[in-house]
Scaffold this motif. Structure first.
Motif, PDB file in Angstrom:
ATOM      1  N   PRO A 101      57.418  41.059 -24.052  1.00 31.02           N
ATOM      2  CA  PRO A 101      58.334  42.197 -23.992  1.00 31.02           C
ATOM      3  C   PRO A 101      58.790  42.424 -22.544  1.00 31.02           C
ATOM      4  O   PRO A 101      57.984  42.291 -21.608  1.00 31.02           O
ATOM      5  N   PRO A 102      60.067  42.769 -22.342  1.00 35.98           N
ATOM      6  CA  PRO A 102      60.571  42.970 -20.983  1.00 35.98           C
ATOM      7  C   PRO A 102      59.720  43.961 -20.179  1.00 35.98           C
ATOM      8  O   PRO A 102      59.473  43.737 -18.983  1.00 35.98           O
ATOM      9  N   ALA A 103      59.248  45.029 -20.809  1.00 43.04           N
ATOM     10  CA  ALA A 103      58.467  46.028 -20.065  1.00 43.04           C
ATOM     11  C   ALA A 103      57.158  45.426 -19.545  1.00 43.04           C
ATOM     12  O   ALA A 103      56.708  45.740 -18.434  1.00 43.04           O
ATOM     13  N   THR A 104      56.574  44.535 -20.340  1.00 37.39           N
ATOM     14  CA  THR A 104      55.315  43.901 -19.918  1.00 37.39           C
ATOM     15  C   THR A 104      55.576  42.951 -18.750  1.00 37.39           C
ATOM     16  O   THR A 104      54.785  42.885 -17.791  1.00 37.39           O
ATOM     17  N   GLU A 105      56.696  42.238 -18.826  1.00 41.04           N
ATOM     18  CA  GLU A 105      57.053  41.310 -17.742  1.00 41.04           C
ATOM     19  C   GLU A 105      57.218  42.091 -16.432  1.00 41.04           C
ATOM     20  O   GLU A 105      56.725  41.670 -15.380  1.00 41.04           O
ATOM     21  N   ARG A 106      57.887  43.231 -16.508  1.00 39.94           N
ATOM     22  CA  ARG A 106      58.085  44.051 -15.293  1.00 39.94           C
ATOM     23  C   ARG A 106      56.735  44.570 -14.774  1.00 39.94           C
ATOM     24  O   ARG A 106      56.501  44.637 -13.572  1.00 39.94           O
ATOM     25  N   CYS A 107      55.830  44.948 -15.701  1.00 33.39           N
ATOM     26  CA  CYS A 107      54.495  45.417 -15.272  1.00 33.39           C
ATOM     27  C   CYS A 107      53.791  44.321 -14.473  1.00 33.39           C
ATOM     28  O   CYS A 107      53.189  44.589 -13.425  1.00 33.39           O
ATOM     29  N   LEU A 108      53.863  43.094 -14.992  1.00 35.45           N
ATOM     30  CA  LEU A 108      53.184  41.978 -14.321  1.00 35.45           C
ATOM     31  C   LEU A 108      53.733  41.794 -12.913  1.00 35.45           C
ATOM     32  O   LEU A 108      52.982  41.662 -11.940  1.00 35.45           O
ATOM     33  N   GLU A 109      55.060  41.791 -12.810  1.00 32.67           N
ATOM     34  CA  GLU A 109      55.682  41.582 -11.498  1.00 32.67           C
ATOM     35  C   GLU A 109      55.331  42.735 -10.557  1.00 32.67           C
ATOM     36  O   GLU A 109      55.038  42.528  -9.378  1.00 32.67           O
ATOM     37  N   THR A 110      55.363  43.949 -11.105  1.00 29.68           N
ATOM     38  CA  THR A 110      55.097  45.125 -10.267  1.00 29.68           C
ATOM     39  C   THR A 110      53.664  45.102  -9.735  1.00 29.68           C
ATOM     40  O   THR A 110      53.399  45.537  -8.614  1.00 29.68           O
ATOM     41  N   LEU A 111      52.756  44.561 -10.551  1.00 28.87           N
ATOM     42  CA  LEU A 111      51.360  44.470 -10.109  1.00 28.87           C
ATOM     43  C   LEU A 111      51.122  43.261  -9.192  1.00 28.87           C
ATOM     44  O   LEU A 111      50.006  43.019  -8.753  1.00 28.87           O
ATOM     45  N   GLY A 112      52.176  42.485  -8.934  1.00 29.14           N
ATOM     46  CA  GLY A 112      52.059  41.401  -7.956  1.00 29.14           C
ATOM     47  C   GLY A 112      51.747  40.045  -8.545  1.00 29.14           C
ATOM     48  O   GLY A 112      51.479  39.093  -7.795  1.00 29.14           O
ATOM     49  N   ALA A 113      51.774  39.909  -9.877  1.00 31.56           N
ATOM     50  CA  ALA A 113      51.495  38.599 -10.471  1.00 31.56           C
ATOM     51  C   ALA A 113      52.723  37.700 -10.355  1.00 31.56           C
ATOM     52  O   ALA A 113      53.848  38.183 -10.318  1.00 31.56           O
ATOM     53  N   LYS A 114      52.469  36.388 -10.305  1.00 31.48           N
ATOM     54  CA  LYS A 114      53.572  35.428 -10.322  1.00 31.48           C
ATOM     55  C   LYS A 114      53.716  34.925 -11.767  1.00 31.48           C
ATOM     56  O   LYS A 114      52.717  34.640 -12.430  1.00 31.48           O
ATOM     57  N   LEU A 115      54.965  34.855 -12.248  1.00 30.27           N
ATOM     58  CA  LEU A 115      55.178  34.439 -13.635  1.00 30.27           C
ATOM     59  C   LEU A 115      55.755  33.031 -13.699  1.00 30.27           C
ATOM     60  O   LEU A 115      56.654  32.700 -12.936  1.00 30.27           O
ATOM     61  N   VAL A 116      55.235  32.238 -14.628  1.00 29.65           N
ATOM     62  CA  VAL A 116      55.829  30.948 -14.947  1.00 29.65           C
ATOM     63  C   VAL A 116      56.132  30.993 -16.436  1.00 29.65           C
ATOM     64  O   VAL A 116      55.221  31.139 -17.258  1.00 29.65           O
ATOM     65  N   LYS A 117      57.436  30.916 -16.789  1.00 30.44           N
ATOM     66  CA  LYS A 117      57.802  31.064 -18.198  1.00 30.44           C
ATOM     67  C   LYS A 117      58.113  29.706 -18.813  1.00 30.44           C
ATOM     68  O   LYS A 117      58.828  28.916 -18.207  1.00 30.44           O
ATOM     69  N   VAL A 118      57.564  29.460 -20.001  1.00 28.11           N
ATOM     70  CA  VAL A 118      57.923  28.226 -20.716  1.00 28.11           C
ATOM     71  C   VAL A 118      58.924  28.580 -21.810  1.00 28.11           C
ATOM     72  O   VAL A 118      58.864  29.667 -22.380  1.00 28.11           O
ATOM     73  N   TYR A 119      59.845  27.660 -22.083  1.00 27.71           N
ATOM     74  CA  TYR A 119      60.908  27.949 -23.053  1.00 27.71           C
ATOM     75  C   TYR A 119      60.863  27.048 -24.277  1.00 27.71           C
ATOM     76  O   TYR A 119      61.494  27.326 -25.272  1.00 27.71           O
ATOM     77  N   LYS A 120      60.117  25.939 -24.156  1.00 26.57           N
ATOM     78  CA  LYS A 120      60.123  24.964 -25.268  1.00 26.57           C
ATOM     79  C   LYS A 120      59.132  25.395 -26.353  1.00 26.57           C
ATOM     80  O   LYS A 120      57.970  25.688 -26.055  1.00 26.57           O
ATOM     81  N   ARG A 121      59.608  25.426 -27.588  1.00 32.45           N
ATOM     82  CA  ARG A 121      58.696  25.753 -28.691  1.00 32.45           C
ATOM     83  C   ARG A 121      57.776  24.569 -28.987  1.00 32.45           C
ATOM     84  O   ARG A 121      58.199  23.417 -28.868  1.00 32.45           O
ATOM     85  N   ASP A 122      56.539  24.864 -29.379  1.00 29.43           N
ATOM     86  CA  ASP A 122      55.627  23.778 -29.751  1.00 29.43           C
ATOM     87  C   ASP A 122      55.863  23.388 -31.219  1.00 29.43           C
ATOM     88  O   ASP A 122      56.702  23.999 -31.899  1.00 29.43           O
ATOM     89  N   HIS A 123      55.113  22.411 -31.715  1.00 28.27           N
ATOM     90  CA  HIS A 123      55.403  21.918 -33.069  1.00 28.27           C
ATOM     91  C   HIS A 123      55.082  22.946 -34.157  1.00 28.27           C
ATOM     92  O   HIS A 123      55.495  22.807 -35.292  1.00 28.27           O
ATOM     93  N   THR A 124      54.364  24.014 -33.813  1.00 27.99           N
ATOM     94  CA  THR A 124      54.082  25.054 -34.815  1.00 27.99           C
ATOM     95  C   THR A 124      55.191  26.098 -34.840  1.00 27.99           C
ATOM     96  O   THR A 124      55.163  27.024 -35.631  1.00 27.99           O
ATOM     97  N   GLY A 125      56.158  25.975 -33.922  1.00 24.25           N
ATOM     98  CA  GLY A 125      57.242  26.965 -33.870  1.00 24.25           C
ATOM     99  C   GLY A 125      56.972  28.053 -32.842  1.00 24.25           C
ATOM    100  O   GLY A 125      57.842  28.875 -32.559  1.00 24.25           O
ATOM    101  N   GLY A 126      55.753  28.082 -32.289  1.00 26.86           N
ATOM    102  CA  GLY A 126      55.429  29.079 -31.256  1.00 26.86           C
ATOM    103  C   GLY A 126      55.537  28.464 -29.864  1.00 26.86           C
ATOM    104  O   GLY A 126      56.085  27.371 -29.686  1.00 26.86           O
ATOM    105  N   TYR A 127      55.000  29.158 -28.872  1.00 30.58           N
ATOM    106  CA  TYR A 127      55.068  28.665 -27.492  1.00 30.58           C
ATOM    107  C   TYR A 127      53.687  28.375 -26.918  1.00 30.58           C
ATOM    108  O   TYR A 127      53.553  27.918 -25.796  1.00 30.58           O
TER     109      TYR A 127
END
Ligand code: PLP
Length: 338
Positions: A101-127
């Protein structure tokens, strides 16, 4: 007068309230309760796991001053760990996916975490599997970084065995006919279920997962899932294969619409905001209360996090329409207001 000042925010983890639900499930004979894990300082039950996992890694001398920690997270573990890392001066790299969720992503950044986002779905349809693959790359790029695996973690389970479980049993004065929790990494449910099996074996343990999840042995039909934190594309080691059945009496699958609708009803009837996974536990608690329990029985659902994280997703009509999820409580109220 004695002071009551926490040494730092981590001292405020745990001790969350249990609330009797007076109106949600009105008319049912059993008494329904909710444990409000959003009252943890970073907003979810994962604060407990985050602290315990980092403390365990410190005890094993894996984390020197300024250490870099890598985790794969659907959101809340990341926020909990980012809080702990801010206090302990560690660096945190979170592998996340577009479902965060966008709000969670902003919380992570605000707390100083570095984010690495993956975009490719795995074979189960999830990430999930793509996130785990990416862990290897991130570790290679960050020599000395330590991967903390919440899906295979005695500390994750122990956090809930030693705090959430006893808090629930003491909070209800030792009397509980049934407890309802949801399945993700298995840390919270396996910790609480084990505690209850050992200390209150008469309490039934109901474990709830989303249709399409592969978390629990025996369910092999993967499908798109919508409830952040719940369900997985793998079978986490925390469940011990079929071992979870030693602690869990019943497994129930729900869909996102049922879960989000129950969360929306809780908001309207009790003034409590919880996310869709709390809604999943509430939905099942209400159904089993009607079908399996009677007067004098107490039931409790654990609500993992706060609903405010999902105002742009699960509680947003545009998002629900895009995902093709129909939530009567949200849509019906809207049409009345128009
Ligand atoms: C909102 C939410 N609900 C449920 C869960 C599942 O909990 P567990 O990973 O302890 O099984 C999580 C885990 O991240 C979560 O964030």
């Amino acid at each position: 007068m004695r002071s009551n000042i926490a040494g730092n925010i981590l001292d405020a983890i745990g001790g969350t309230p249990i609330v009797r639900l007076q109106h949600f499930g009105a008319g049912l004979a059993p008494a329904l309760h909710a444990k409000i894990e959003s009252m943890n300082p970073a907003g979810s039950m994962k604060d407990r796991s985050a602290l315990r996992m980092i403390e365990a890694a410190e005890a094993e001398h894996q984390l020197g001053p300024g250490a870099k920690i890598v985790i794969a997270t659907s959101g809340n573990m990341g926020v909990g760990m980012a809080m702990v890392c801010a206090v302990k001066k560690f660096q945190l790299i979170c592998l996340v996916d577009p479902k965060i969720p966008p709000a969670t992503e902003r919380c992570l950044e605000t707390l100083g975490a570095k984010l690495v986002k993956v975009y490719k779905r795995d074979h189960t349809g999830g990430y999930h599997l793509t996130r785990l693959e990416k862990v290897e790359d991130v570790l290679a790029e960050n020599p000395g970084a330590v991967y903390l695996d919440q899906y295979d973690s005695a500390a994750n389970i122990d956090a809930h065995y030693s705090s959430t479980g006893p808090e629930i049993l003491e909070g209800v004065g030792g009397q509980l006919a049934a407890i309802v929790m949801v399945a993700g990494t298995g840390g919270s449910s396996m910790g609480v279920a084990r505690y209850f099996r050992q200390h209150a074996p008469d309490t039934d343990f109901w474990l709830v997962d989303e249709h399409g999840s592969l978390a629990l042995a025996g369910n092999d039909g993967s499908a798109p899932r919508f409830l952040n934190g719940m369900g997985t594309s793998i079978e986490p080691a925390n469940y011990g294969g079929e071992g979870f059945r030693d602690y869990v009496d019943h497994v129930v699958y729900v869909d996102a619409a049922q879960a989000i609708d129950a969360a929306a009803q809780l908001a309207r009837t009790e003034g409590i905001l919880t996310g869709g996974t709390g809604g999943a536990a509430l939905h099942v608690m209400r159904n089993v209360a009607a079908a399996h329990y009677g007067p004098g029985d107490r039931l409790l659902a654990l609500l993992p996090d706060h609903g405010s994280r999902y105002m742009d997703t699960q509680f947003n009509k545009d998002w629900l329409t895009l995902q093709n999820i129909y939530v009567p409580t949200i849509y019906d109220d809207a049409s009345e207001a128009d």
